[in-house]
Design an enzyme around this catalytic site. Structure first.
Site, PDB file in Angstrom:
ATOM      1  CG  HIS A 278      -1.977   4.351   4.739  1.00  0.00           C
ATOM      2  ND1 HIS A 278      -2.049   3.953   3.577  1.00  0.00           N
ATOM      3  CD2 HIS A 278      -2.363   3.183   5.415  1.00  0.00           C
ATOM      4  CE1 HIS A 278      -2.067   2.641   3.279  1.00  0.00           C
ATOM      5  NE2 HIS A 278      -2.370   2.265   4.476  1.00  0.00           N
TER       6      HIS A 278
ATOM      7  CG  HIS B 147      -6.162   0.785   0.769  1.00  0.00           C
ATOM      8  ND1 HIS B 147      -5.301   1.066  -0.159  1.00  0.00           N
ATOM      9  CD2 HIS B 147      -5.610   0.075   1.763  1.00  0.00           C
ATOM     10  CE1 HIS B 147      -3.960   0.838   0.248  1.00  0.00           C
ATOM     11  NE2 HIS B 147      -4.167   0.373   1.493  1.00  0.00           N
TER      12      HIS B 147
ATOM     13  CB  CYS C 206      -0.967  -0.088   1.110  1.00  0.00           C
ATOM     14  SG  CYS C 206      -1.859  -1.646   1.381  1.00  0.00           S
TER      15      CYS C 206
END
Lengths: 82, 425
Positions: free
Chosen positions: B312, B349, B170
């Site tokens: 994030h 995401h 990620c």
């Protein structure tokens, strides 16, 4: 299936891979698939697979290697269907 | 060679809630979610049956890519290509002709988290196992090689400098921006495309569903499913798309009179080493704080100069820890923490694309003077109560917005942080 019908079908199979659309528009039996139509050489594999599916034939590797022009492909198909 | 200043001269984005800068800006400002119900996931008994998928791509891709190019591309590659071409065009550069020399001064770091696993699962494995290798065709390698996305972009744009794909889960997109930034800063390239892409596929998302890290509670209300910083956050929502930035030396940008959005002041990447609380899946808080501090130190700014944090913030249990890490790293109080937002509340995401899309969002907000609200955190997580005034829940016009910090944290205990500053002469 006539030679002309096979020719037209082969041209339609090559069309998505050809980077020279103007050459494709004026293509004949002598037109080189790699040089004139600017098909990426790796994509010849895909052209042969599509020909196998479209005409319900099997093309041997050594025969596929000999296909340089549209006419080569047409003759190969007609021979396999004969 | 002296270290050079690096600026952002182009942006490209293909997000679940909008393609292109204007549509993306509108969606961000309006709090428009790109999360939708995905029937296939329901049929396959996924716990999470919603996801973020860019819309209308079949129509869009025909304007960017030829049939021959598309024939050898999976969604990951298509998304990367669209965003990269958009970033190139937005930067005002002319396209390199097909028969011209490549552009030796421009390269790309375009990452992906999971790459061509959909192609592997749908075509490579079944045909290989069935003894039909000859039926695979010629396009398998270019679609499944990790660098498939950057390699395709190199050909489309005629890139002649370093072209590579990074992968750090990620953190991928943000790491790509840092790597490309350092290359331009060092003088090894004049321009680098930087960012990430990720396709959408049941095969890409299944493993996350199996881990039970995806939210299963909002299948009937997709727009409410991605809930970063919320008391009712119950896992992230998988997303897809691509975000790409054109990073350029200030000299090059000035010489060609390019429009400059922002300067990239500094960036840092590190790893927590799966120590001190870090693991494959959880961030080491010490490493997170060191990463943020490293970026701030390189930027040469005081923490109090940061106006906005694009976190994030995925909607897992880790969100409150992340906010606390930002506070600790910046040595500020809950009252003085910069405003903080989660773009993932709107798009989910996007894994390897997340950092790229969120860096685009960060620079776009600087360039256009606004800060978007995070949706679905009306019920702020109780551990974040003391930050209530700093969590941006409504979009604000902020013409004075000057400095944005953007961070990503990924599986493998890896971190990345970048600091953008609005451009002014």
């Amino acid at each position: 299936m006539s030679e002309q019908q096979v020719f037209e079908k082969v041209v339609s199979i090559i069309k998505p891979f050809a980077k020279a659309p103007e050459a494709l528009a004026g293509a004949g039996m002598e037109t080189s698939i790699l040089k004139d139509l600017k098909v990426n050489s790796a994509r010849l594999v895909d052209v042969v697979l599509e020909i196998e599916d479209a005409f319900e034939i099997e093309v041997k590797d050594e025969d596929a290697d000999k296909v340089k022009t549209i006419g080569d492909a047409v003759k190969l198909i007609l021979a396999a269907k004969a | 060679m002296a270290e050079r200043r690096v600026v952002v001269t182009g942006l490209g984005v293909l997000a679940p809630n909008g393609h292109g800068l204007d549509a993306f800006e509108h969606a961000l400002r309006a709090g428009q979610s790109g999360i939708r119900f995905v029937p296939e996931l329901a049929e396959l008994k996924f716990g999470c049956q919603v996801g973020g998928i860019p819309q209308g791509v079949e129509e869009i891709q025909g304007r960017y890519l030829s049939d021959e190019e598309l024939y050898a591309m999976n969604p990951n590659m298509v998304y990367a290509a669209i965003a990269a071409i958009d970033a190139w065009t937005d930067s005002g550069l002319p396209r390199v002709a097909a028969d011209a020399e490549p552009d030796w001064n421009t390269g790309a770091v375009l990452g992906t988290g999971i790459g061509g696993i959909d192609t592997i699962a749908e075509k490579l494995a079944p045909k290989t196992d069935a003894g039909k290798v000859a039926r695979l065709g010629s396009t398998m390698v270019e679609q499944i090689m990790s660098s498939g996305n950057s390699a395709r972009v190199a050909g489309l744009l005629g890139l002649g400098n370093q072209v590579t794909t990074n992968s750090s889960a990620c953190n991928t997109g943000t790491e790509a921006v840092v790597d490309a930034f350092l290359r331009v800063r060092e003088g090894r390239a004049e321009r680098m495309l930087a960012g990430g892409s990720e396709g959408h596929s049941k095969y890409i998302w299944a493993g996350f569903d199996a881990m039970k890290v995806l939210n299963r509670t909002k299948n009937d209300a997709p727009a409410e499913a991605s809930r970063p910083m919320s008391a009712s956050a119950a896992g992230f929502i998988p997303g897809s798309g691509a975000g790409v930035l054109m990073l350029e030396s200030l000299e090059s940008a000035r010489a060609r009179g390019a429009r400059i959005y922002a300067e990239l002041l500094g960036g840092h990447v590190n790893c927590g080493g799966h120590r001190l609380g870090g693991s494959m899946t959880a961030p080491n808080p010490v490493s997170v704080q060191r990463c943020i501090r490293g970026a701030v130190a390189m930027a040469g700014i005081r923490p109090s100069e940061i106006d906005l944090i694009n976190g994030h913030l995925t909607a897992t249990f880790a969100d409150p820890h992340e906010v606390e890490n930002w506070r600790a790293a910046l040595e500020l109080t809950p009252e003085t923490l910069p405003l903080i937002q989660s773009t993932k509340s709107l798009i989910g995401h996007a894994l390897g694309a997340a950092g790229g899309i969120e860096c685009v969002a960060s620079v776009l907000q600087l360039g256009r003077g606004f800060a978007h609200g995070s949706i679905n955190c009306e019920d702020l997580h109780p551990e974040l109560a003391k930050y209530a005034a700093r969590v941006l829940r409504e979009t604000r016009d902020l013409p004075e917005l000057r400095t944005v910090a953007k961070a990503s944290f990924g599986f493998g205990d890896v971190n990345g942080c970048v600091i953008f500053r609005k451009w002014s002469e």
